[in-house]
Design a protein around this motif. Sequence first.
Motif, PDB file in Angstrom:
ATOM      1  N   LEU A  81       0.753  -1.278  -0.252  1.00  0.00           N
ATOM      2  CA  LEU A  81      -0.060   0.365  -0.420  1.00  0.00           C
ATOM      3  C   LEU A  81       1.081   1.273  -0.106  1.00  0.00           C
ATOM      4  O   LEU A  81       0.331   2.350  -0.836  1.00  0.00           O
ATOM      5  N   LYS A  82       2.405   1.057   0.289  1.00  0.00           N
ATOM      6  CA  LYS A  82       2.683   2.230   0.694  1.00  0.00           C
ATOM      7  C   LYS A  82       3.076   2.795  -0.614  1.00  0.00           C
ATOM      8  O   LYS A  82       3.456   3.701  -1.284  1.00  0.00           O
ATOM      9  N   MET A  83       3.891   1.468  -1.180  1.00  0.00           N
ATOM     10  CA  MET A  83       4.609   1.854  -2.928  1.00  0.00           C
ATOM     11  C   MET A  83       3.133   2.271  -3.448  1.00  0.00           C
ATOM     12  O   MET A  83       3.443   3.233  -4.396  1.00  0.00           O
ATOM     13  N   GLU A  84       2.242   1.689  -3.519  1.00  0.00           N
ATOM     14  CA  GLU A  84       1.343   2.020  -4.344  1.00  0.00           C
ATOM     15  C   GLU A  84       0.728   4.006  -4.372  1.00  0.00           C
ATOM     16  O   GLU A  84       0.428   4.625  -4.581  1.00  0.00           O
ATOM     17  N   LEU A  85       0.717   4.065  -3.191  1.00  0.00           N
ATOM     18  CA  LEU A  85       0.495   5.657  -2.341  1.00  0.00           C
ATOM     19  C   LEU A  85       1.518   6.810  -3.158  1.00  0.00           C
ATOM     20  O   LEU A  85       1.358   7.533  -3.510  1.00  0.00           O
ATOM     21  N   GLU A  86       2.620   5.507  -3.033  1.00  0.00           N
ATOM     22  CA  GLU A  86       4.546   6.766  -3.598  1.00  0.00           C
ATOM     23  C   GLU A  86       3.825   6.648  -4.745  1.00  0.00           C
ATOM     24  O   GLU A  86       3.795   7.993  -5.720  1.00  0.00           O
ATOM     25  N   TRP A  87       3.476   5.595  -5.727  1.00  0.00           N
ATOM     26  CA  TRP A  87       2.845   5.984  -6.798  1.00  0.00           C
ATOM     27  C   TRP A  87       1.995   6.480  -7.771  1.00  0.00           C
ATOM     28  O   TRP A  87       2.366   7.169  -8.368  1.00  0.00           O
ATOM     29  N   LYS A  90       2.988  10.564  -7.221  1.00  0.00           N
ATOM     30  CA  LYS A  90       4.459  11.480  -8.010  1.00  0.00           C
ATOM     31  C   LYS A  90       3.638  11.226  -9.897  1.00  0.00           C
ATOM     32  O   LYS A  90       3.796  12.004  -9.928  1.00  0.00           O
ATOM     33  N   LYS A  91       1.773  10.023  -9.864  1.00  0.00           N
ATOM     34  CA  LYS A  91       1.673  10.397 -11.413  1.00  0.00           C
ATOM     35  C   LYS A  91       0.972  11.581 -10.423  1.00  0.00           C
ATOM     36  O   LYS A  91       0.788  12.381 -11.756  1.00  0.00           O
ATOM     37  N   ALA A  92      -0.028  11.713  -9.923  1.00  0.00           N
ATOM     38  CA  ALA A  92      -1.213  13.123  -9.590  1.00  0.00           C
ATOM     39  C   ALA A  92      -0.078  14.434 -10.081  1.00  0.00           C
ATOM     40  O   ALA A  92      -0.387  15.444 -10.267  1.00  0.00           O
ATOM     41  N   ALA A  93       0.920  14.348  -9.310  1.00  0.00           N
ATOM     42  CA  ALA A  93       1.869  15.551  -9.632  1.00  0.00           C
ATOM     43  C   ALA A  93       2.435  15.386 -11.332  1.00  0.00           C
ATOM     44  O   ALA A  93       3.217  17.295 -11.081  1.00  0.00           O
ATOM     45  N   GLN A  94       2.476  14.685 -11.826  1.00  0.00           N
ATOM     46  CA  GLN A  94       2.986  14.553 -12.888  1.00  0.00           C
ATOM     47  C   GLN A  94       1.983  15.661 -13.985  1.00  0.00           C
ATOM     48  O   GLN A  94       2.029  16.499 -14.506  1.00  0.00           O
TER      49      GLN A  94
END
Length: 96
Positions: A81-87, A90-94
Motif C-alpha cells: 500500500l505504501k508503494m502504491e501510494l507513492e506511485w 508521483k503520477k498525480a504530481a505529473q
Amino acid sequence: MSRKRRQFSSQFKFAVALEAAKGLKTINQIAGENNVHPNQVSTWKRQLLADGPAVFSNGATRDLEAQATRETELYEQIGRLKMELEWLKKKAAQFG
C-alpha cells in the motif's frame, strides 16, 4: 441404490481409539462391539497416539504461530500500500 457413508462423531472415534490404546481387548473385539471395521479402529488408534501430545497442549504455540503469520501478511500489505501510494502521488504530481 448405493449405501450412504457412515459418519462417526469425534467423541465416538476418541472412545474407540482410547479403548484400543488401552489394550485390554483385541482390535477385532472392539470393532465387533462398535460395529466398525478393524482397520478403522487401527487407524483411529494410530491417529490418537500420533496426535496425543497436541490434544493436551494449551494451544498457546498454535496461537503464536497464527499471530506471527497474520502479522507478516499485514506488514506485506502495508508495504504494498505504501508503494502504491507513492506511485499515485508521483503520477498525480505529473498530471497536476
